[in-house]
Structures are given as structure tokens and as C-alpha cells.
Design a protein around this motif. Structure first.
Motif, PDB file in Angstrom:
ATOM      1  N   UNK A  93     -12.514   3.929 -23.780  1.00  0.00           N
ATOM      2  CA  UNK A  93     -13.723   4.115 -23.324  1.00  0.00           C
ATOM      3  C   UNK A  93     -14.808   3.814 -22.101  1.00  0.00           C
ATOM      4  N   UNK A  94     -14.472   3.320 -22.507  1.00  0.00           N
ATOM      5  CA  UNK A  94     -14.941   2.608 -21.363  1.00  0.00           C
ATOM      6  C   UNK A  94     -13.860   2.924 -19.680  1.00  0.00           C
ATOM      7  N   UNK A 130     -22.669  -3.886 -25.796  1.00  0.00           N
ATOM      8  CA  UNK A 130     -24.146  -3.483 -24.044  1.00  0.00           C
ATOM      9  C   UNK A 130     -22.933  -2.751 -23.021  1.00  0.00           C
ATOM     10  N   UNK A 131     -22.430  -3.347 -22.724  1.00  0.00           N
ATOM     11  CA  UNK A 131     -21.465  -4.030 -21.565  1.00  0.00           C
ATOM     12  C   UNK A 131     -21.084  -2.100 -21.645  1.00  0.00           C
ATOM     13  N   UNK A 188     -31.810  -4.739 -23.944  1.00  0.00           N
ATOM     14  CA  UNK A 188     -30.461  -5.621 -23.293  1.00  0.00           C
ATOM     15  C   UNK A 188     -31.279  -5.270 -21.585  1.00  0.00           C
ATOM     16  N   UNK A 189     -31.415  -6.588 -21.495  1.00  0.00           N
ATOM     17  CA  UNK A 189     -32.157  -6.175 -20.664  1.00  0.00           C
ATOM     18  C   UNK A 189     -31.229  -5.828 -18.692  1.00  0.00           C
ATOM     19  N   UNK A 190     -30.095  -6.488 -18.525  1.00  0.00           N
ATOM     20  CA  UNK A 190     -28.784  -5.848 -18.052  1.00  0.00           C
ATOM     21  C   UNK A 190     -28.491  -4.196 -18.092  1.00  0.00           C
ATOM     22  N   UNK A 191     -28.715  -3.857 -18.937  1.00  0.00           N
ATOM     23  CA  UNK A 191     -28.456  -2.049 -19.042  1.00  0.00           C
ATOM     24  C   UNK A 191     -29.743  -1.505 -18.992  1.00  0.00           C
ATOM     25  N   UNK A 192     -31.203  -1.704 -18.900  1.00  0.00           N
ATOM     26  CA  UNK A 192     -32.729  -1.520 -18.922  1.00  0.00           C
ATOM     27  C   UNK A 192     -32.266  -1.274 -17.245  1.00  0.00           C
TER      28      UNK A 192
END
Length: 192
Positions: A93-94, A130-131, A188-192
Motif C-alpha cells: 500500500x505504501x 503512522x508512517x 502523531x505529531x509527525x503526521x500533523x
């Protein structure tokens, strides 16, 4: 059973896009049978039991689409790209998600673009990683660019639409903006 069969299918999947690009859309009739056997049969590369084979197909599907053009992409490539976006393996999917904008850019028909964007939304439902959500977030700008490029000068108007980019605007507001807002609220902050 051939012990090298797994490697053979992987190499077929890995090189198919390059072969397609080299031969061009004018030779699609020659390539259509191998593509069909790679992507449609029970033992197809898009549904192969080997993760690396499916991942190779997912990562290169946009090159096949760019080579074939809009009409063939919608009829030949999109069904298989959809299957890869729904794959059970996160890695597959990635690999497919990395090229959603490129597929949208080629599939200039608003109905096909809507199908791809709905699959993008669906992939978010399966995004336990989250990645993967971060990857979707990083693609939103490119998706918007692809939508605006498809509705720019020279784009064919959607039947019943104004032909002024309203279909791209509708897709942006109905699919991309809700996805953006969902990602803005991610834990998750990395996503935002």
C-alpha cells in the motif's frame, strides 16, 4: 515446481514498467497479454504471494499509466492499482500511495480521479501505521496539483459540469479537504 519462479516473477514485475516505457503506447497490443497475465490471473503479480513482487508492481504502476495515457490507464491500469491500494501488506500500500498523484494526473477523467481519491480515503481506514498516514499527508499537495493540472487549460469538461475546473474543486472539497482535516487531528505529531 521451479525454485527460481519467485525470482522470475519479481524480475518480471520489476522490469515491466521499463519495458512498457521503452516500447511505448503504440505497442500496447503486444504488451497487453503479458500485463493481463501479470495483473489479472489468479497467479498474477498484483496478487502474487511474494510481497516484493506486489510491491514492485505497486511502485511502478504510475510509469505504465504515464506511458499508456488517460484512456488506457482508466481501463487497464486503474483496476489493478485499486487492488494494490487495498493490499493487506502495508509495504505494498505504501508503494502504491507514493504515486497516487501521478495516477490522478494521468487519469484526467473526473470519475476516474474520484475513484482513486476514494481509494486514498479507504487506505486511510487501513492506516494503522503512522508512517502510512504521514505518507498520505505528504501526498496531499501533489494530489491537489494533479487535480488542478487536470482541470487546467485544455482539459475536457465533465459532462454536466462547467468545464471551469469545478470538478477538480468539487473533488478537492469533497475528498481532499476532509482527508486533510482528519490528518490535522492525528495523534502523531509527525503526521500533523
Amino acid at each position: 515446481a521451479n525454485p527460481d519462479a519467485a525470482d522470475i516473477t519479481y524480475h518480471c514485475a520489476y522490469t515491466f514498467a521499463a519495458v512498457t516505457r521503452t516500447m511505448g503506447a503504440s505497442h500496447w497490443t503486444t504488451l497487453q497479454a503479458p500485463f493481463s497475465s501479470l495483473c489479472r490471473d489468479t497467479g498474477s503479480l498484483c496478487r502474487d504471494t511474494q510481497l516484493k513482487t506486489r510491491k514492485a508492481m505497486a511502485a511502478s504502476m504510475h510509469i505504465v499509466a504515464q506511458t499508456l495515457g488517460a484512456e488506457l490507464t482508466e481501463s487497464e491500469v486503474l483496476p489493478h492499482f485499486e487492488a494494490l491500494l487495498k493490499d493487506s501488506a502495508v509495504e505494498v500500500r505504501q508503494a502504491a500511495l507514493q504515486n497516487v498523484a501521478n495516477i490522478i494526473r494521468v487519469a484526467a477523467n473526473p470519475a476516474a480521479q474520484r475513484r482513486v481519491l476514494k481509494l486514498l480515503q479507504g487506505a486511510m481506514g487501513k492506516a494503522e501505521s503512522w508512517r502510512l498516514r504521514q505518507l498520505v499527508a505528504s501526498q496531499l499537495g501533489a494530489v491537489c496539483d494533479a487535480l488542478s493540472a487536470a482541470s487546467g487549460p485544455g482539459a475536457e469538461p465533465e459532462p454536466g459540469g462547467g468545464g471551469d475546473g469545478s470538478s477538480a474543486k468539487d473533488l478537492t472539497w469533497s475528498v481532499v479537504v476532509p482527508l486533510f482535516l482528519q490528518l490535522c487531528g492525528d495523534g502523531v505529531a509527525e503526521v500533523r
